[in-house]
Write a protein that holds these residues in place. Structure first.
Motif, PDB file in Angstrom:
ATOM      1  N   ALA A   9       0.835  -1.201   0.000  1.00 52.65           N
ATOM      2  CA  ALA A   9       0.000   0.000   0.000  1.00 52.65           C
ATOM      3  C   ALA A   9       0.869   1.251   0.000  1.00 52.65           C
ATOM      4  CB  ALA A   9      -0.925   0.007   1.215  1.00 52.65           C
ATOM      5  N   THR A  10       0.313   2.285  -0.629  1.00 50.90           N
ATOM      6  CA  THR A  10       0.915   3.615  -0.628  1.00 50.90           C
ATOM      7  C   THR A  10      -0.103   4.583  -0.038  1.00 50.90           C
ATOM      8  OG1 THR A  10       0.016   4.284  -2.777  1.00 50.90           O
ATOM      9  CG2 THR A  10       2.122   3.089  -2.794  1.00 50.90           C
ATOM     10  N   THR A  11       0.276   5.823   0.115  1.00 53.99           N
ATOM     11  CA  THR A  11      -0.745   6.831   0.398  1.00 53.99           C
ATOM     12  C   THR A  11      -1.621   6.942  -0.850  1.00 53.99           C
ATOM     13  OG1 THR A  11       0.553   8.674  -0.461  1.00 53.99           O
ATOM     14  CG2 THR A  11       0.833   8.138   1.895  1.00 53.99           C
ATOM     15  N   ALA A  12      -2.847   7.372  -0.672  1.00 55.39           N
ATOM     16  CA  ALA A  12      -3.741   7.543  -1.818  1.00 55.39           C
ATOM     17  C   ALA A  12      -3.144   8.538  -2.818  1.00 55.39           C
ATOM     18  CB  ALA A  12      -5.121   7.992  -1.354  1.00 55.39           C
ATOM     19  N   ALA A  13      -2.488   9.555  -2.311  1.00 51.68           N
ATOM     20  CA  ALA A  13      -1.899  10.575  -3.181  1.00 51.68           C
ATOM     21  C   ALA A  13      -0.786  10.019  -4.062  1.00 51.68           C
ATOM     22  CB  ALA A  13      -1.367  11.738  -2.334  1.00 51.68           C
ATOM     23  N   LEU A  85       6.020   2.987  -0.605  1.00 57.53           N
ATOM     24  CA  LEU A  85       5.252   2.033   0.190  1.00 57.53           C
ATOM     25  C   LEU A  85       5.169   2.422   1.656  1.00 57.53           C
ATOM     26  CD1 LEU A  85       6.585  -1.259  -1.424  1.00 57.53           C
ATOM     27  CD2 LEU A  85       4.279  -0.271  -1.667  1.00 57.53           C
ATOM     28  N   VAL A  86       3.950   2.433   2.183  1.00 57.27           N
ATOM     29  CA  VAL A  86       3.725   2.662   3.609  1.00 57.27           C
ATOM     30  C   VAL A  86       3.393   1.347   4.312  1.00 57.27           C
ATOM     31  CG1 VAL A  86       3.057   5.073   3.315  1.00 57.27           C
ATOM     32  CG2 VAL A  86       1.292   3.288   3.275  1.00 57.27           C
ATOM     33  N   GLU A  87       3.128   0.336   3.521  1.00 55.19           N
ATOM     34  CA  GLU A  87       2.840  -1.003   4.038  1.00 55.19           C
ATOM     35  C   GLU A  87       3.188  -1.991   2.924  1.00 55.19           C
ATOM     36  OE1 GLU A  87      -1.296  -3.263   4.857  1.00 55.19           O
ATOM     37  OE2 GLU A  87      -1.049  -1.328   5.875  1.00 55.19           O
ATOM     38  N   ARG A  88       3.759  -3.136   3.308  1.00 58.43           N
ATOM     39  CA  ARG A  88       4.107  -4.128   2.295  1.00 58.43           C
ATOM     40  C   ARG A  88       4.221  -5.512   2.904  1.00 58.43           C
ATOM     41  NH1 ARG A  88      10.063  -2.310   0.634  1.00 58.43           N
ATOM     42  NH2 ARG A  88       9.503  -0.385   1.624  1.00 58.43           N
ATOM     43  N   ASP A  89       3.841  -6.498   2.123  1.00 57.29           N
ATOM     44  CA  ASP A  89       4.100  -7.881   2.508  1.00 57.29           C
ATOM     45  C   ASP A  89       5.533  -8.204   2.112  1.00 57.29           C
ATOM     46  OD1 ASP A  89       1.481  -8.052   3.313  1.00 57.29           O
ATOM     47  OD2 ASP A  89       0.862  -9.428   1.710  1.00 57.29           O
ATOM     48  N   LEU A  90       6.269  -8.841   3.015  1.00 54.92           N
ATOM     49  CA  LEU A  90       7.641  -9.235   2.703  1.00 54.92           C
ATOM     50  C   LEU A  90       7.683 -10.581   1.994  1.00 54.92           C
ATOM     51  CD1 LEU A  90       9.423  -8.096   5.981  1.00 54.92           C
ATOM     52  CD2 LEU A  90       9.197  -6.873   3.803  1.00 54.92           C
ATOM     53  N   GLY A  91       6.576 -11.283   2.041  1.00 58.15           N
ATOM     54  CA  GLY A  91       6.475 -12.562   1.358  1.00 58.15           C
ATOM     55  C   GLY A  91       5.418 -12.502   0.277  1.00 58.15           C
TER      56      GLY A  91
END
Length: 102
Positions: A9-13, A85-91
């Motif tokens: 996920a990123t910021t919406a902007a 990225l403000v959130e990410r899966d590492l797998g």
């Protein structure tokens, strides 16, 4: 066929910029490999975040290794991912594709 699925996920902007960035990097790299069957980038905006899910399609796990290296359960990141990225899966998850239509 194998589907390789990742989420972040990123910021919406930053959503449009990140969509363009992953097309220029990971998606283009994956599609150029032998055994690639295509890519999908899914995006939805939820509140102040743009959620992304990528699906990379390959003929086999050996073809996945050509993209990801020997540790295929680890996500592949590119230099500017940290910028967006403000959130990410590492797998990642891999699925056998049982049905498809064009």
């Amino acid at each position: 066929m194998i589907a390789r699925v990742w989420r972040g996920a990123t910021t919406a902007a930053d959503g449009d910029a990140y969509a363009a960035y992953i097309e220029e990097t990971g998606m283009t790299v994956a599609r150029k490999l032998d055994g690639s069957r295509g890519t999908l980038v899914l995006r939805r905006v939820v509140g102040d975040r743009a959620e992304f899910e990528t699906v990379l399609l390959f003929d086999s796990l050996d073809d996945v290794r050509a993209f990801a290296g020997d540790e295929i359960e680890k996500a592949v990141f590119f230099p500017e991912d940290d910028r967006y990225l403000v959130e990410r899966d590492l797998g990642v998850s891999h699925y056998e594709v049982d049905a498809q239509s064009v």
